[in-house]
Write a protein that holds these residues in place. Sequence first.
Motif, PDB file in Angstrom:
ATOM      1  N   GLY A 131       0.819  -1.209   0.000  1.00 34.56           N
ATOM      2  CA  GLY A 131       0.000   0.000   0.000  1.00 34.56           C
ATOM      3  C   GLY A 131       0.847   1.251   0.000  1.00 34.56           C
ATOM      4  N   ASP A 132       0.238   2.325  -0.441  1.00 32.56           N
ATOM      5  CA  ASP A 132       0.904   3.624  -0.474  1.00 32.56           C
ATOM      6  C   ASP A 132       0.763   4.266   0.894  1.00 32.56           C
ATOM      7  OD1 ASP A 132       1.930   6.143  -0.950  1.00 32.56           O
ATOM      8  OD2 ASP A 132       0.735   6.492  -2.764  1.00 32.56           O
ATOM      9  N   ARG A 133       1.868   4.427   1.580  1.00 34.45           N
ATOM     10  CA  ARG A 133       1.863   5.023   2.917  1.00 34.45           C
ATOM     11  C   ARG A 133       1.756   6.547   2.871  1.00 34.45           C
ATOM     12  NH1 ARG A 133       0.609   0.506   4.216  1.00 34.45           N
ATOM     13  NH2 ARG A 133       1.911  -0.934   5.370  1.00 34.45           N
ATOM     14  N   GLY A 134       1.873   7.127   1.672  1.00 29.02           N
ATOM     15  CA  GLY A 134       1.775   8.578   1.540  1.00 29.02           C
ATOM     16  C   GLY A 134       2.965   9.327   2.116  1.00 29.02           C
ATOM     17  N   LEU A 135       4.075   8.641   2.273  1.00 25.97           N
ATOM     18  CA  LEU A 135       5.283   9.273   2.822  1.00 25.97           C
ATOM     19  C   LEU A 135       6.114   9.803   1.663  1.00 25.97           C
ATOM     20  CD1 LEU A 135       6.227   6.520   5.434  1.00 25.97           C
ATOM     21  CD2 LEU A 135       4.717   8.489   5.723  1.00 25.97           C
TER      22      LEU A 135
END
Length: 174
Positions: free
Chosen positions: A37-41
């Motif tokens: 998943g994309d952690r958005g970091l």
Amino acid sequence: MMEVLRTERLRLRTLREEDADFYLELVNDPAFIEHIGDRGLRTVEDARRALREGPLAMHALRGHSLYLVERLEDGAPVGLSGLIKRDSLDDVDIGYAFLPRYRGLGYALEAGHGVVRHARALGIPRLVAITTPGNAASIGLLLKLGLRFERQASLAPSEPPVNVYLADLAALER
């Protein structure tokens, strides 16, 4: 830094905020985003905060977490492997992710065997693992570690189902 375990070629140690550059690279790898998943970091500071609020907080609370996997020969960080307690699962979860340049070298399997022994030493009776249904490499690794497919489940109402694997650690000792 605290060394948690060693294998023939690897050291697994607790993470620290100084690992943020490595963590940022790992969580933005396309395969990580696809399968985990994309952690958005997007910045090193985002990664530091995520380390503080994730693995560092979990280790302080539970005495285990994801660990940094380093090569013994040169100290290069190659990936993460360790034990996670998710609210959405009853049992402790074995998790892992490795940088692309270190995949296919047996590091995930070697670290995984060490983590299974570590879980046993901590008195954890059962381990689970989750993976996307199409992640053949991860599924193969879990089977080699002695986990078996149990079911498909959604960890949250809006998320697609994942495969859940299970190992009874007492049975694996035999």
